[in-house]
Each structure stands twice: as C-alpha cells, then as structure tokens.
Design an enzyme around this catalytic site. Sequence first.
Site, PDB file in Angstrom:
ATOM      1  N   HIS A 169      35.281  49.869  33.744  1.00  0.00           N
ATOM      2  CA  HIS A 169      36.077  50.709  32.848  1.00  0.00           C
ATOM      3  C   HIS A 169      37.266  49.920  32.320  1.00  0.00           C
ATOM      4  CE1 HIS A 169      39.159  52.418  35.996  1.00  0.00           C
ATOM      5  NE2 HIS A 169      38.899  51.157  36.207  1.00  0.00           N
TER       6      HIS A 169
ATOM      7  N   GLU B  75      38.732  54.196  44.722  1.00  0.00           N
ATOM      8  CA  GLU B  75      38.586  53.156  43.711  1.00  0.00           C
ATOM      9  C   GLU B  75      38.636  51.784  44.384  1.00  0.00           C
ATOM     10  OE1 GLU B  75      39.970  53.276  39.291  1.00  0.00           O
ATOM     11  OE2 GLU B  75      41.626  52.531  40.508  1.00  0.00           O
TER      12      GLU B  75
ATOM     13  N   HIS C  19      36.850  45.931  33.484  1.00  0.00           N
ATOM     14  CA  HIS C  19      36.834  45.444  34.860  1.00  0.00           C
ATOM     15  C   HIS C  19      36.085  46.469  35.691  1.00  0.00           C
ATOM     16  CE1 HIS C  19      40.231  48.236  35.015  1.00  0.00           C
ATOM     17  NE2 HIS C  19      40.065  48.277  36.325  1.00  0.00           N
TER      18      HIS C  19
ATOM     19  N   ASP D 107      26.373  54.850  37.975  1.00  0.00           N
ATOM     20  CA  ASP D 107      26.134  53.563  38.627  1.00  0.00           C
ATOM     21  C   ASP D 107      25.723  52.487  37.627  1.00  0.00           C
ATOM     22  OD1 ASP D 107      26.061  51.876  40.890  1.00  0.00           O
ATOM     23  OD2 ASP D 107      23.884  52.072  40.999  1.00  0.00           O
ATOM     24  N   HIS D 108      26.413  51.346  37.712  1.00  0.00           N
ATOM     25  CA  HIS D 108      26.185  50.195  36.838  1.00  0.00           C
ATOM     26  C   HIS D 108      26.335  50.556  35.354  1.00  0.00           C
ATOM     27  CE1 HIS D 108      24.737  48.437  40.568  1.00  0.00           C
ATOM     28  NE2 HIS D 108      25.031  47.278  40.001  1.00  0.00           N
TER      29      HIS D 108
ATOM     30  N   HIS E 123      34.745  48.374  39.568  1.00  0.00           N
ATOM     31  CA  HIS E 123      35.073  48.824  40.925  1.00  0.00           C
ATOM     32  C   HIS E 123      33.794  49.191  41.659  1.00  0.00           C
ATOM     33  CE1 HIS E 123      39.409  49.124  40.268  1.00  0.00           C
ATOM     34  NE2 HIS E 123      39.131  49.664  39.082  1.00  0.00           N
TER      35      HIS E 123
ATOM     36  N   CYS F 134      44.461  46.623  34.282  1.00  0.00           N
ATOM     37  CA  CYS F 134      43.411  47.630  34.065  1.00  0.00           C
ATOM     38  C   CYS F 134      43.139  47.851  32.574  1.00  0.00           C
ATOM     39  CB  CYS F 134      43.774  48.950  34.742  1.00  0.00           C
ATOM     40  SG  CYS F 134      43.834  48.805  36.534  1.00  0.00           S
TER      41      CYS F 134
END
Length: 136
Positions: A15, A125, A40, A80-81, A42, A34
Amino acid sequence: MKVTVSRKAHFNAAHRLYRKDWSMEKNQEVFGKCNNPNFHGHNYELIVSVTGEVDKETGYVIDTKILSDLIKEHIEEAFDHKNLNEDVPEFKHLNPTAEHIAYIIWNKLRVLIDADKELEITLYETPRNFVTYKGL
C-alpha cells in the site's frame, strides 16, 4: 455463558499512504516513508474474534471451520498479495491505513456473522503496531 472465539489469519499486501488532494511535501510530512510512490508492503496478521452465547446443542459460539472459511474467502482472497490502493475496490477513495483496513475487514465480515454475535478485528501491521476495531 458468553465466550469469545478467535481465529488468526495472515495476508501480505502492499500500500501507499497518501492523499491525492495534498501536495507531495504535505504527504511526505504526514506519512513519511509510508508515502513511497512505489508502495511498500506488510505481512499482516489478523485476529477475528466472535463473542456470543454458547449454543446448548453444539457447544459452539461459532464453528471455527466456518469462521476460517469466511476469512479465507472474503479477506485473504481479497487482500493477499494485492496492492490495496490499486487492486481492492474499498480503497479506491479510502487511504489504506491499518485503521481503515480493520474497518473494511469488520464490515466485510459483519454481514456474514449472526447479528446476535459481537465481532472484533485486531490487525497487526507489524509485530509491534496493531489496531483493534469492534464496530460503532
């Protein structure tokens, strides 16, 4: 007897925290690293907790297999991904902060869990940074 049943899950997502209506300088000042234009990622850890009365016939508040399947289908498969900013419709106009992600997860699951049950979302996170959302 009221009991809380919890299920852990995991998803990886990228994100970028920024506001389109702010200058690059203001975004950098508020969101720091961020705000990376290249995004980037998490490794999010999710805990979904359901609280309610234990069913006298089954002994369950909620069947953990059902809860696991709901999380997999509606959260893990959706997030996810993924690049949250670009791939997840709920974040098209919503900054994908941990607070907003927890809120979106709660809303996605709330409609799938019996109304007489309480729902709580805890989203990590990082191992040290996490948020909790219990609804209004």
